[in-house]
Motif scaffolding. Structure first.
Motif, PDB file in Angstrom:
ATOM      1  N   SER A 152       0.842  -1.203   0.000  1.00 58.23           N
ATOM      2  CA  SER A 152       0.000   0.000   0.000  1.00 58.23           C
ATOM      3  C   SER A 152       0.877   1.253   0.000  1.00 58.23           C
ATOM      4  O   SER A 152       1.767   1.392   0.855  1.00 58.23           O
ATOM      5  CB  SER A 152      -0.879   0.025   1.258  1.00 58.23           C
ATOM      6  OG  SER A 152      -1.609  -1.174   1.401  1.00 58.23           O
ATOM      7  N   GLN A 157      -2.834   6.653  -0.895  1.00 54.71           N
ATOM      8  CA  GLN A 157      -4.049   6.108  -0.289  1.00 54.71           C
ATOM      9  C   GLN A 157      -4.847   7.165   0.478  1.00 54.71           C
ATOM     10  O   GLN A 157      -6.079   7.206   0.397  1.00 54.71           O
ATOM     11  CB  GLN A 157      -3.679   4.966   0.661  1.00 54.71           C
ATOM     12  CG  GLN A 157      -4.841   4.341   1.409  1.00 54.71           C
ATOM     13  CD  GLN A 157      -4.368   3.288   2.406  1.00 54.71           C
ATOM     14  OE1 GLN A 157      -3.201   2.904   2.432  1.00 54.71           O
ATOM     15  NE2 GLN A 157      -5.275   2.817   3.241  1.00 54.71           N
ATOM     16  N   THR A 158      -4.134   7.999   1.253  1.00 53.19           N
ATOM     17  CA  THR A 158      -4.843   8.862   2.206  1.00 53.19           C
ATOM     18  C   THR A 158      -4.589  10.356   2.050  1.00 53.19           C
ATOM     19  O   THR A 158      -5.290  11.154   2.674  1.00 53.19           O
ATOM     20  CB  THR A 158      -4.467   8.471   3.646  1.00 53.19           C
ATOM     21  OG1 THR A 158      -3.057   8.680   3.853  1.00 53.19           O
ATOM     22  CG2 THR A 158      -4.809   7.009   3.918  1.00 53.19           C
ATOM     23  N   TRP A 164      -9.239   4.692  -1.217  1.00 53.08           N
ATOM     24  CA  TRP A 164      -8.017   3.947  -0.934  1.00 53.08           C
ATOM     25  C   TRP A 164      -7.454   3.231  -2.161  1.00 53.08           C
ATOM     26  O   TRP A 164      -6.269   2.927  -2.215  1.00 53.08           O
ATOM     27  CB  TRP A 164      -8.313   2.894   0.134  1.00 53.08           C
ATOM     28  CG  TRP A 164      -8.491   3.425   1.508  1.00 53.08           C
ATOM     29  CD1 TRP A 164      -8.620   4.717   1.899  1.00 53.08           C
ATOM     30  CD2 TRP A 164      -8.567   2.644   2.703  1.00 53.08           C
ATOM     31  NE1 TRP A 164      -8.782   4.806   3.255  1.00 53.08           N
ATOM     32  CE2 TRP A 164      -8.759   3.542   3.784  1.00 53.08           C
ATOM     33  CE3 TRP A 164      -8.508   1.275   2.958  1.00 53.08           C
ATOM     34  CZ2 TRP A 164      -8.870   3.109   5.093  1.00 53.08           C
ATOM     35  CZ3 TRP A 164      -8.632   0.853   4.272  1.00 53.08           C
ATOM     36  CH2 TRP A 164      -8.806   1.766   5.327  1.00 53.08           C
TER      37      TRP A 164
END
Length: 276
Positions: A152, A157-158, A164
């Motif tokens: 990840s 992702q954030t 995500w």
């Protein structure tokens, strides 16, 4: 039984692991470990099949994966290490099937990566079509289990808006395998030890007994929202020890080596490289 796929990427052949750990060719029995074959995996005397010579590359143990579904924050101790409350319902995200690689293939850090991270996870392989199934019936739709490294990129992702999926779907971010292990051989799927080492040093240590939502609940829950088909894979979350939870955080760099295992499901090993 333990099933595998071996050979060059995109041209893997089906195989089975015999009682002595030898890889044997299964192509005279099935065309591939994929699709409807997963609803009736053969029970056979593997010792009677041709031995595969040498040490061929292992591919993902399931072919033609339709969906690769992730479940987020699904371990109580992992949620605690990142400072979040366990979810009330499963957090669901999709991981692009183009991220799928073999268990020992390299992991490539995408251009612009700042915070790529590791996540050892139990993978559920669907064997029979599941739609609106009850929790009591859910395990009857499972062909077996495998290991997924849900690599990840946390900044993608954030920190870059949206979902995500952006940080989960980079090429090579879905190593799967080495085997598909049938439920009868796994035993209690909610009591499996999980390990990930980084450069030979302990990183993740956990057990599937710490899941917020267990395997049967996950399969039933997802089947209320989407039909699960043979060959779909569900990555069920990760225990503590991820890079973002370290103090200070520690993320993947070129030259790192990840080694991960789950009891009874084998071991993966990935060299980390920079995508050029």
């Amino acid at each position: 039984m333990k099933f595998a796929r071996y050979g060059e990427a995109g041209a893997e052949k089906p195989g089975v692991i015999d009682a002595g750990g030898t890889l044997r060719d299964l192509s005279g029995v099935v065309d591939d470990i994929a699709g409807d074959v997963l609803s009736a995996l053969p029970h056979l005397d593997a010792a009677g099949l041709p031995e595969v010579p040498g040490a061929p590359r292992l591919g993902p143990p399931v072919g033609r994966v339709g969906k690769l579904i992730g479940i987020g924050l699904n371990y109580y101790d992992h949620a605690a290490e990142v400072g979040l409350e366990p979810p009330k319902e499963p957090i669901v995200f999709m991981k692009a099937t183009s991220s799928i690689t073999g268990p020992n293939d390299p992991v490539y850090l995408p251009r612009g990566s700042e915070k790529s991270d590791w996540e050892v996870e139990l993978g559920i392989v669907i064997g029979r079509r599941a739609k609106y199934v009850s929790e009591a019936d859910a395990l009857g739709h499972v062909a077996g289990y495998t290991i997924v490294n849900d690599v990840s990129e946390r900044a993608f992702q954030t920190e870059r808006g949206g979902q995500w999926t952006k940080g989960k779907s980079c090429d090579s971010f879905g190593p799967i395998g080495p085997w598909l292990v049938t439920p009868d051989e796994v035993g209690d799927v909610q009591s499996l030890d999980m390990v990930l080492d980084l450069n030979g040093k302990p990183a993740q240590r956990g057990t599937t007994s710490s899941m917020v939502f267990g395997v049967a609940e996950i399969v039933s829950y997802l089947s209320q929202m989407m039909t699960l088909h043979p060959g779909d894979i569900i990555a069920t979350g990760t225990p503590p020890g991820v890079g973002m939870g370290m103090k200070p955080p520690r993320f993947l760099r070129e030259g790192d080596v990840m080694t991960l295992s789950i009891a009874g499901l084998g071991t993966q090993r990935q060299d980390v490289r920079q995508d050029r």
